[in-house]
Enzyme design. Structure first.
Site, PDB file in Angstrom:
ATOM      1  N   ALA A 179       0.843  -1.193   0.000  1.00 54.15           N
ATOM      2  CA  ALA A 179       0.000   0.000   0.000  1.00 54.15           C
ATOM      3  C   ALA A 179       0.879   1.243   0.000  1.00 54.15           C
ATOM      4  CB  ALA A 179      -0.929  -0.013   1.206  1.00 54.15           C
ATOM      5  N   SER A 180       0.241   2.393  -0.002  1.00 54.87           N
ATOM      6  CA  SER A 180       0.990   3.640  -0.102  1.00 54.87           C
ATOM      7  C   SER A 180       1.807   3.937   1.156  1.00 54.87           C
ATOM      8  CB  SER A 180       0.035   4.799  -0.381  1.00 54.87           C
ATOM      9  OG  SER A 180      -0.998   4.850   0.583  1.00 54.87           O
ATOM     10  N   LEU A 181       1.375   3.420   2.308  1.00 52.41           N
ATOM     11  CA  LEU A 181       2.064   3.727   3.566  1.00 52.41           C
ATOM     12  C   LEU A 181       2.912   2.576   4.083  1.00 52.41           C
ATOM     13  CD1 LEU A 181      -0.794   5.576   5.509  1.00 52.41           C
ATOM     14  CD2 LEU A 181       0.870   6.507   3.887  1.00 52.41           C
ATOM     15  N   GLN A 183       3.717  -2.115   3.666  1.00 51.94           N
ATOM     16  CA  GLN A 183       3.445  -3.364   2.965  1.00 51.94           C
ATOM     17  C   GLN A 183       3.415  -4.498   3.982  1.00 51.94           C
ATOM     18  OE1 GLN A 183       6.531  -2.850   0.066  1.00 51.94           O
ATOM     19  NE2 GLN A 183       7.865  -4.415   0.976  1.00 51.94           N
ATOM     20  N   LYS A 199       3.095  -6.054   9.163  1.00 57.26           N
ATOM     21  CA  LYS A 199       2.936  -4.784   8.448  1.00 57.26           C
ATOM     22  C   LYS A 199       4.158  -3.906   8.719  1.00 57.26           C
ATOM     23  CE  LYS A 199      -0.430  -0.977   8.058  1.00 57.26           C
ATOM     24  NZ  LYS A 199      -1.738  -0.479   8.581  1.00 57.26           N
ATOM     25  N   ASP A 334     -11.996   4.389   7.930  1.00 57.24           N
ATOM     26  CA  ASP A 334     -11.475   4.075   6.602  1.00 57.24           C
ATOM     27  C   ASP A 334     -11.920   2.679   6.153  1.00 57.24           C
ATOM     28  OD1 ASP A 334     -10.072   4.436   4.260  1.00 57.24           O
ATOM     29  OD2 ASP A 334      -8.145   3.848   5.096  1.00 57.24           O
TER      30      ASP A 334
END
Length: 527
Positions: A179-181, A183, A199, A334
């Site tokens: 993801a953008s922030l 992995q 994560k 989210d």
């Protein structure tokens, strides 16, 4: 253009202040050992406006460079959109939709994680954007390139303070998700043999996001200045809205806070007896600010399920979301498709909820007002809804009810009927008598424009900062629901939950709302 230049100059001269978290609804870590502390780069472990301000002061050159990059990439695109709109209106914009969407997606990718996150959120809104734009933005869901696994392992070992093999007997060679922030890797714990999700935060991502918060704060102040100049009667604090989003986005990069959020929500839903949604266990002993280790869950993304299955499972997710928002006052902000899985093992739950980096807190009085608002909206009781909006800080106490109530009817009744923005547009056309003929379209548009001017000029409404979090949750949840049911009606789907809640509780505030449910005639209003 002159006005924009003048306001931007004024913002530059007075400087940009970092968002203050004191009034934020974002759930932040309260650990005394972490609050007020900064890392090796001078960034606070737990969001702190003063520390962010000090970081900005030390990074003046880098901030100026980032602002220049934002302007260089965004202004030509916005100029093209305006030019197409002036030249050919909606038809010209639609004809160029594919290339505009592609350009927007490429700009987001170039600008990086902060903007990619925004594009990902919009990619699940079939009611807001045309299909060609959705298809283009959907690329952002899977186009994030993973960083090298050797770097990830170095980060894991650095955060754990010991070799990888001391904690994990196995770990996937490549990330299972990027993801953008951060992995995610699949690994097996040495001590228990359990499979876990590991994560790992992207290198230097917090520094980049902190600079982006400056850029967006500066852009918000320019916009706020234009609103104050051309629509001074409006009271919405757009900078405040950005502040709330900024605090939340920064906090998503604190995995200790995420672990706390995950454990707390799991406990709260268990206390409420909600069994349809499963929340993975957290292994706190292995969690740090940049590393989160939690139970591995096998399943399929909700976005990859068939429409019939989405329609069935969204009801389970909706029950959980309403419990969070209206019963426990601690909600996931989210809930996009990638954060909701249809579980392979249905014995533990129908769906699994993931990613707890952004959670919000709601006060009891606000929860009570939300409940009243749903009842009044479903019943089309706009006189009472005005009182709710005053209590929530959306309208001032001295608002002109004679003007507000009929405009509420026109603006909100189409939304209650469901179907998202596309159905909303059709309902508005019907309300304003636009039957397709030139004369009806002209007169209807004139009447609608007059109502919009009345709202802008005569009704000093305000959007409270916490709506930045609530809207994000509602936008994503409703967007997913609409993919399974194009006629999805969030307000009316919420009504049974509200009725059950009112029947269970005996507080005076709740009993007043119960009387309105029993005698307000919501069934008729839903027609």
């Amino acid at each position: 253009v002159v006005a924009v230049t003048e306001v931007a100059k004024a913002v530059r001269m007075r400087g940009v202040e970092a968002p203050d978290a004191e009034l934020s609804y974002v759930a932040l870590d309260q650990d005394e050992d972490r609050v007020g502390k900064v890392d090796e780069n001078g960034l606070p472990l737990v969001y702190d406006g003063k520390a962010i301000q000090a970081y900005w002061a030390a990074e003046g050159g880098a901030l100026k460079e980032r602002w220049g990059e934002f302007v260089r990439l965004s202004v030509p695109f916005l100029t093209r959109v305006v030019a197409l709109g002036i030249r050919g209106g909606a038809g010209e914009l639609e004809a160029n939709g594919a290339s505009l969407a592609r350009d927007a997606r490429k700009i987001m990718e170039k600008l990086g994680p902060t903007y990619i996150k925004a594009g990902q959120m919009m990619s699940v809104r079939p009611d807001v954007l045309p299909q060609v734009a959705l298809d283009e933005l959907a690329i952002l869901q899977d186009s994030v390139k993973p960083f090298d696994t050797t770097i990830a392992i170095e980060t894991i070992e650095s955060e754990l303070g010991r070799p990888l093999g001391a904690v994990f007997s196995e770990i996937s060679e490549q990330p299972v998700a990027a993801a953008s922030l951060a992995q995610v890797y699949k690994a097996k714990l040495v001590d228990s043999g359990e499979w876990v999700a590991v994560k790992v935060q992207r290198p230097a991502i917090l520094e980049l996001v902190s600079k982006d918060l400056y850029v967006l704060r500066r852009a918000a102040e320019v916009y706020q200045g234009l609103v104050e100049r051309f629509a001074p009667q409006q009271r919405t604090d757009y900078v405040g809205l950005l502040n709330e989003w900024a605090v939340g986005f920064y906090s998503e990069l604190d995995f200790v806070n995420e672990a706390n959020n995950q454990q707390r929500l799991k406990s709260l839903l268990a206390e409420e007896g909600k069994e349809g949604v499963y929340i993975p266990e957290v292994y706190r002993e292995h969690c740090t600010r940049r590393l989160l280790v939690s139970e591995w869950v096998d399943g399929v993304k909700l976005s990859e399920c068939e429409p019939d299955e989405i329609r069935e499972l969204i009801a389970v997710g909706q029950e959980s979301f309403l419990t969070q928002l209206l019963s426990v006052g601690f909600f996931h902000s989210d809930p996009h498709p990638g954060n909701i899985l249809r579980m392979d093992d249905q014995s533990r739950g129908r769906i699994a909820l993931l990613d707890f980096g952004l959670m919000a807190r709601i006060r009891q009085e606000d929860m009570d007002t939300f409940v009243s608002s749903i009842v009044h909206l479903a019943n089309k009781d706009y006189a009472a809804l005005v009182d709710d909006f005053i209590a929530l800080g959306i309208l001032p106490e001295d608002c002109d009810r004679a003007k507000v109530e009929p405009l509420m009817d026109k603006a909100l009744s189409p939304y209650v009927k469901g179907g998202g923005a596309k159905n909303y547009e059709e309902e508005l056309k019907r309300l304003y008598g636009m039957d397709g003929s030139v004369s009806s379209t002209a007169s209807g548009f004139q009447a609608m424009t007059q109502d919009m001017l009345t709202v802008l000029n005569d009704i000093p409404f305000s959007i409270p900062p916490y709506f930045a979090l609530l809207a994000r949750a509602v936008v994503t949840l409703e967007g997913v629901a609409l993919t399974g049911d194009p006629g999805y009606r969030l307000v009316m789907e919420s009504y049974p939950f509200v009725a059950r809640k009112l029947l269970r509780e005996d507080r005076p505030e709740v009993q007043r709302a119960l009387q309105e449910v029993l005698y307000g005639g919501a069934a008729g209003a839903a027609a």
